[in-house]
Write a protein that holds these residues in place. Structure first.
Motif, PDB file in Angstrom:
ATOM      1  N   GLU A  55       0.117  22.152 -19.306  1.00  0.00           N
ATOM      2  CA  GLU A  55       1.013  21.154 -18.720  1.00  0.00           C
ATOM      3  C   GLU A  55       0.497  19.722 -18.859  1.00  0.00           C
TER       4      GLU A  55
ATOM      5  N   GLU B 176       3.157  17.004 -20.544  1.00  0.00           N
ATOM      6  CA  GLU B 176       4.367  16.842 -19.747  1.00  0.00           C
ATOM      7  C   GLU B 176       4.026  16.287 -18.357  1.00  0.00           C
TER       8      GLU B 176
ATOM      9  N   LYS C 243       0.703  23.180 -12.267  1.00  0.00           N
ATOM     10  CA  LYS C 243       1.430  24.092 -13.156  1.00  0.00           C
ATOM     11  C   LYS C 243       2.943  24.003 -12.974  1.00  0.00           C
ATOM     12  N   ARG C 244       3.401  23.634 -11.796  1.00  0.00           N
ATOM     13  CA  ARG C 244       4.840  23.669 -11.524  1.00  0.00           C
ATOM     14  C   ARG C 244       5.591  22.472 -12.130  1.00  0.00           C
TER      15      ARG C 244
ATOM     16  N   CYS D 147       5.998  22.151 -15.101  1.00  0.00           N
ATOM     17  CA  CYS D 147       6.677  22.718 -16.267  1.00  0.00           C
ATOM     18  C   CYS D 147       7.948  23.463 -15.882  1.00  0.00           C
ATOM     19  N   GLU D 148       8.252  23.507 -14.579  1.00  0.00           N
ATOM     20  CA  GLU D 148       9.480  24.169 -14.145  1.00  0.00           C
ATOM     21  C   GLU D 148      10.678  23.254 -14.400  1.00  0.00           C
ATOM     22  N   ASP D 149      11.844  23.785 -14.211  1.00  0.00           N
ATOM     23  CA  ASP D 149      13.076  23.003 -14.357  1.00  0.00           C
ATOM     24  C   ASP D 149      13.885  23.100 -13.051  1.00  0.00           C
TER      25      ASP D 149
ATOM     26  N   PRO E 141      11.047  19.804 -12.675  1.00  0.00           N
ATOM     27  CA  PRO E 141       9.611  19.760 -12.415  1.00  0.00           C
ATOM     28  C   PRO E 141       9.317  19.584 -10.917  1.00  0.00           C
ATOM     29  N   VAL E 142       8.263  20.239 -10.450  1.00  0.00           N
ATOM     30  CA  VAL E 142       7.884  20.178  -9.037  1.00  0.00           C
ATOM     31  C   VAL E 142       6.440  19.688  -8.917  1.00  0.00           C
TER      32      VAL E 142
ATOM     33  N   GLU F 248       3.016  18.855  -6.424  1.00  0.00           N
ATOM     34  CA  GLU F 248       2.318  19.294  -5.216  1.00  0.00           C
ATOM     35  C   GLU F 248       1.867  18.034  -4.473  1.00  0.00           C
TER      36      GLU F 248
ATOM     37  N   THR G  86      10.382  17.660  -5.897  1.00  0.00           N
ATOM     38  CA  THR G  86      10.796  17.091  -7.180  1.00  0.00           C
ATOM     39  C   THR G  86      10.429  15.611  -7.193  1.00  0.00           C
TER      40      THR G  86
END
Length: 226
Positions: free
Chosen positions: A133, A136, A189-190, A192-194, A196-197, A199, A212
């Protein structure tokens, strides 16, 4: 010089050396050393006083004309008559305030600074170098900062980027906790979600939020910048 004409500024703390009596309604507080005789109830509302310990971080007291009379410190009154100046003193223990803040607010694992004396309000932690990640996450953090700079320029100038990307996120997060940044935004790591999230660590509240980009901006918009 002191006595009844003095005021102490205390932070309640179990490790403090001063014994304090407090009204549960907030109408009265005093160091037991300044009281004459035993006092068990609030002079304002009659509620029973509770005892706690505290750390003194400041002090003011009234001097009257004790020194102005010696120095002949005279001014003209509204009636154009000479009058001795009334004097007072105050002192703030700057290093004591820092130490007391740590003792009162912090945990075993992290420093929790009041926002007024935090080194920075916000710390950004990008992904570890070579991670999936990395590219990105770094770009997304930069986008968050750019939007923050537009929406909250005073907060953007009070942010730091931990660019030691050769270190793990966990190592940098521990360092951020030891330094006491009130908010830490991590691109883990998150991202890369859709969608993106991120922490987000709210250090002073002891909370971890997963937000987000829009959620991060909304949360930080509520931060009181000194």
């Amino acid at each position: 010089i002191e006595g009844g004409a003095s005021h102490e500024f205390q932070l309640p703390a179990d490790i403090g050396e001063d014994r304090l009596l407090l009204c549960p309604q907030g109408h009265f507080a005093a160091n037991v050393e300044t009281l004459h005789g035993e006092q068990t109830s609030c002079p304002e509302c009659g509620e029973k006083l509770s005892e706690t310990k505290g750390i003194e971080v400041g002090h003011t007291f009234y001097l009257g004309t004790k020194y102005s009379s010696v120095a002949n410190a005279v001014f003209s009154s509204a009636e154009n008559k000479p009058q001795l100046a009334e004097m007072g003193c105050y002192g703030l223990g700057v290093t004591r305030i820092l130490a007391a803040s740590i003792e009162v607010l912090s945990t075993e694992d992290s420093i929790r600074w009041p926002s007024l004396i935090a080194p920075y309000q916000l710390c950004f932690i990008p992904p570890k170098r070579g991670s999936r990640e990395e590219e990105e996450g770094a770009a997304l953090l930069e986008r968050v900062y750019d939007e923050l700079a537009q929406a909250l320029p005073q907060l953007a100038g009070d942010a730091v980027l931990d660019d030691r990307s050769q270190l793990t996120i966990g190592k940098r997060l521990k360092d951020a906790q030891r330094l006491g940044y009130p908010y830490v935004v991590v691109a883990g790591k998150r991202v890369c979600e859709d969608p993106p999230v991120f922490e987000v660590w709210d250090q002073n509240a002891g909370e971890v939020l997963f937000l987000t980009k829009e959620g991060v901006i909304e949360l930080l918009s509520k931060v009181q910048v000194p």
